[in-house]
Structures are given as C-alpha cells and as structure tokens.
Design a protein around this motif. Structure first.
Motif, PDB file in Angstrom:
ATOM      1  N   GLY A 192       1.006  -1.267   0.381  1.00 14.86           N
ATOM      2  CA  GLY A 192      -0.031  -0.303  -0.004  1.00 14.86           C
ATOM      3  C   GLY A 192       0.709   1.103   0.158  1.00 14.86           C
ATOM      4  N   SER A 193       0.171   2.714   0.406  1.00  9.45           N
ATOM      5  CA  SER A 193       0.879   3.591  -0.272  1.00  9.45           C
ATOM      6  C   SER A 193       1.673   4.041   1.201  1.00  9.45           C
ATOM      7  N   ILE A 194       1.737   3.439   2.796  1.00  5.97           N
ATOM      8  CA  ILE A 194       2.673   3.712   3.620  1.00  5.97           C
ATOM      9  C   ILE A 194       3.584   2.893   3.836  1.00  5.97           C
ATOM     10  N   GLY A 195       3.116   1.492   3.231  1.00  8.94           N
ATOM     11  CA  GLY A 195       4.200   0.494   3.312  1.00  8.94           C
ATOM     12  C   GLY A 195       4.916   0.663   2.057  1.00  8.94           C
ATOM     13  N   THR A 196       4.992   0.842   1.251  1.00 10.90           N
ATOM     14  CA  THR A 196       5.746   1.260   0.232  1.00 10.90           C
ATOM     15  C   THR A 196       6.722   2.510   0.011  1.00 10.90           C
ATOM     16  N   GLN A 197       6.293   3.267   0.874  1.00 11.18           N
ATOM     17  CA  GLN A 197       6.977   4.782   1.058  1.00 11.18           C
ATOM     18  C   GLN A 197       8.382   4.509   2.418  1.00 11.18           C
ATOM     19  N   ALA A 198       7.577   3.308   3.188  1.00  9.07           N
ATOM     20  CA  ALA A 198       8.242   3.086   4.110  1.00  9.07           C
ATOM     21  C   ALA A 198       9.509   1.965   3.392  1.00  9.07           C
ATOM     22  N   LEU A 199       9.102   1.724   2.758  1.00 14.52           N
ATOM     23  CA  LEU A 199      10.690   0.588   1.812  1.00 14.52           C
ATOM     24  C   LEU A 199      11.163   1.725   1.337  1.00 14.52           C
ATOM     25  N   GLU A 200      10.988   2.521   0.793  1.00 12.91           N
ATOM     26  CA  GLU A 200      11.899   3.901  -0.048  1.00 12.91           C
ATOM     27  C   GLU A 200      12.764   4.055   1.204  1.00 12.91           C
ATOM     28  N   VAL A 201      11.999   4.438   2.392  1.00  9.33           N
ATOM     29  CA  VAL A 201      12.738   4.618   3.797  1.00  9.33           C
ATOM     30  C   VAL A 201      13.690   3.834   4.158  1.00  9.33           C
ATOM     31  N   ILE A 202      13.561   2.890   4.172  1.00 16.58           N
ATOM     32  CA  ILE A 202      14.381   1.586   4.797  1.00 16.58           C
ATOM     33  C   ILE A 202      15.526   0.854   3.346  1.00 16.58           C
ATOM     34  N   ALA A 203      15.536   1.442   2.217  1.00 15.98           N
ATOM     35  CA  ALA A 203      16.813   1.090   0.955  1.00 15.98           C
ATOM     36  C   ALA A 203      17.078   2.612   1.436  1.00 15.98           C
ATOM     37  N   ALA A 204      17.146   3.582   1.844  1.00 17.19           N
ATOM     38  CA  ALA A 204      17.869   4.744   2.310  1.00 17.19           C
ATOM     39  C   ALA A 204      18.719   4.441   2.800  1.00 17.19           C
ATOM     40  N   HIS A 205      17.958   3.793   3.625  1.00 16.73           N
ATOM     41  CA  HIS A 205      19.049   4.052   4.523  1.00 16.73           C
ATOM     42  C   HIS A 205      19.405   2.347   5.357  1.00 16.73           C
ATOM     43  N   PRO A 206      20.350   1.621   4.832  1.00 18.66           N
ATOM     44  CA  PRO A 206      20.181   0.425   4.931  1.00 18.66           C
ATOM     45  C   PRO A 206      21.363  -0.067   5.752  1.00 18.66           C
ATOM     46  N   GLU A 207      22.196   0.855   6.499  1.00 17.53           N
ATOM     47  CA  GLU A 207      23.081   0.900   7.623  1.00 17.53           C
ATOM     48  C   GLU A 207      21.931   1.032   8.877  1.00 17.53           C
TER      49      GLU A 207
END
Length: 387
Positions: free
Chosen positions: A14-29
């Motif tokens: 969903g909208s929140i879920g996909t944006q959360a994954l964008e946040v995670i992808a930007a901070h793999p550390e």
C-alpha cells in the motif's frame, strides 16, 4: 542508531508500506526487512521480497499463495497465507518493530498480537485505535509497549511533546487540508464523482483514505486516534482547516504557548521518525522554503456540509462501541462509493443511521468489538441495497 532494526511491514504494497520501503532502502545501515505482508497484490509483494529479501512474507488472500510461493522458491523466503498467518507472523522473535500499515479494521487483530508479543508499534492504521482505543492502550501499558504514530498529524503532535512529557497539554489542534471540496456546499456535492473525490490537493494516499479526506471522516478518525494516543479528553482536541498542509498539527500547553511541527507534505518523514525514534536520520527529503509560501491560512471546518467530522466527535463523546460502529459503517459506505453504489453525501447518511440504530455497549470486550463490526457492516450493506 546502534544495531539495525528488524522491521515487519503489515501492508507493504500500500501507500504507506511502499514509502516505508523507500525509507529503508535509503538507510540500509539502519534497517533490515524481516517480514512483508499484502492482502491481494501478489505481484508487488513478490517484487518487494526479491529486492529486500525478508525472512518471511504473508499473502492474506489464500488464492494467491501458490503464485507467491512458486515465485519465491529460490529466494530463501518463507511464504505463508491467510489471516491467521498475518496475526501469527508479528510474534516472531527476530522482529524489533511492527509497522501496521493495513487499511481499516483488518489492522486490529495483528496489532493486538504484536503488542502481546512485546513488539514496538509504528501505527499507520488509525482504525485500530478508533475501533478499540481503550483495549489497545490498556494492553500496551500492561506489556510496556511503545506505540509511535505514523499519521502526519499525530507524528506532529508527538514531535511537539518530545521533551515536554512533564508539562500538561491544554489542547491539541489537528490540521486538515479541507480536501478537494473545501468551500463547497451540499447542493454542489450531490453529483460528485469518484474521480473528483480521489484528487486530493496535497497528499498522495490510497483510495480509502483519500475518500475519507474528501468527506472529512479521515479527520474525524484522527480525532479519536489522538484521544487515545495522547490520553486526552474530547474537549482537548480541536480541528482547524489549513489548506496549504504545511503546519501538520499544534500543541497548546497550560501556559498558553503553542508548538507546531511544520514541513512539506511528505509521508516519508513521519514514517522515518516513527521507525528511528528517538533518533533522527539524515534524509534527502525536499526542504521547505518559506518564500514559496508567503501566506498560511486557517479556517473552521464546515461540519454542516461535511457531517462526518461532527459524527466522529459524537461517537467519541458517547464512547463504548460507538467509534467501532462509526468505522465499520464508514468502511462499507466508502467501498460502496468507490463501486458507484452510493452517492457522496449518502456516505454520511449511512454512518449516521448506523450510529442511531446499533446497540450501545458501554464497556466492550474484544468479542463485542468483533460483533459490533460484523453487525454494523451487515446493516450498512442493507442500507446500500435499499438506496
């Protein structure tokens, strides 16, 4: 932040879920994806699982189980299906934080199970607190579980009170954009179409929450959510229309001072804050420029035209199972509107009639909430059929 946080995202497609994954992808550390779940969108769930390599995924619609399992056979990802699997998966020992981004009532049971398992909650599913706020907050206190808000308005309130926990709140002020029909009167809304209602002026959201924003029900649900999140009385929650959506909400303290949280309308910021609290991570989110917004305006909401906000306040004041009735009736009404079975103004009619006809339960148990939800949905569906 120290060690990486293992994140479970309920509703990752969903909208929140996909944006959360964008946040995670930007901070793999900072983050690892431990669990991903979806209701129906098997194709996107498969794509996400291949990219983020979670420990497990859940596809709630069991018809898609074989498709997901076969697609991930070589990925070393466990695949489960069904509502029970969704409620069970959140209890995995390896999960640090559960982001509940499910739509509507479906978020209640897995959120309860996650709290029972002692998991930190990042809550994007406001309906969980709308339906069963007393039960959820009491359980969280018993289990010593923190619930961090993801909704932009509640995140704003939370950010304003960090460092102020010893100071009493006089009131909070939730801001509303007013939606796509701000300023219109009832006679101008009779023939509103689905396509018109889905065009939010500021935010990019899923279909259900976008319709709720157009009717002001979303703000009504947020009022109820705020009461439980921050331990407030109904008369301590105020709503103001702020069309620019720059000030996300405000807190007024007992000395009269007001703190506001501001920024461009971007859900990734509150998502990231909920997942990283008490830390803030550097981001590349767009920055606010005051020169681009020479005027910030405010006005009272029109609760005569947009009756859902008043209905939500009434349900909260009555308490008991009435907010559960409000939510169930609204979910059915919105689904009907999205299927062109219900008119825009008729959604409020359905909610109001359900609130007046359903039996009142003063101190509902979990089973009472389940039964109230089921019975309200059945009654709302009958109303739609008779329209």
């Amino acid at each position: 932040m120290g060690k990486k946080k293992n994140i479970a995202i309920l509703g990752s497609t969903g909208s929140i879920g996909t944006q959360a994954l964008e946040v995670i992808a930007a901070h793999p550390e900072a983050f690892e994806v431990e669990v991903l779940t979806a209701q129906n969108n098997a194709a996107l769930l498969i794509e996400q699982a291949i990219k983020f390599k979670p420990n497990a995924v859940v596809i709630v619609n069991e018809d898609h189980y074989t498709t997901v399992k076969d697609a991930l056979a070589k990925e070393h990802v466990k695949v489960y299906a069904g509502e029970k699997a969704l409620a069970d998966i959140v209890q995995m020992d390896t999960i640090d934080l559960v982001l509940t981004a499910l739509v509507g009532y479906s978020g209640l049971r897995p959120t309860i199970k996650a709290i029972e398992a002692g998991k930190t909650i990042a809550l994007a599913n406001k309906e969980t607190l709308v339906v069963a706020g007393d039960l959820i907050t009491r359980l969280a206190r018993e289990k010593g579980v923190n619930i961090y808000p993801v909704d932009s308005e509640h995140s704003a309130i939370f950010q304003c009170i960090v460092g102020e926990f010893h100071n009493k709140i006089e009131k909070i002020i939730l801001t509303a954009s007013g939606g796509p029909f701000r300023g219109r009167k009832k006679d101008e809304l009779v023939a509103v179409t689905k396509a018109q209602a889905l065009k939010h002026p500021n935010w990019s959201m899923g279909a259900k929450v976008t319709i709720d924003s157009a009717t002001l029900m979303n703000k009504g649900l947020e009022v109820i959510e705020a009461k439980w999140l921050f331990g407030l009385r109904t008369n301590q929650v105020e709503v103001v229309v702020h069309p620019q959506s720059i000030i996300h909400s405000l807190v007024q303290f007992e000395d009269g001072s007001i703190k506001a949280q501001m920024g461009l309308p971007d859900m990734k910021l509150p998502i990231q804050f909920a997942m990283t609290f008490p830390d803030r991570l550097k981001s590349d989110f767009p920055r606010f420029d005051f020169s681009n917004y020479p005027s910030l305006t405010f006005e009272k909401p029109d609760t005569e035209t947009f009756r859902n906000l008043a209905l939500a306040f009434d349900a909260l004041t009555r308490g008991g199972n009435m907010p559960c009735v409000l939510n169930a009736a609204n979910e059915v009404a919105v689904a009907g509107f999205l299927k062109d079975s219900v008119g825009f103004l008729e959604m409020s009619d359905i909610v109001e009639r359900c609130l007046s006809k359903m039996d009142y339960v003063v101190n509902p148990s979990y089973e009472d909430y389940v039964n109230t939800d089921k019975e309200t949905r059945a009654r709302a569906l009958e109303m739609i059929k008779s329209v």
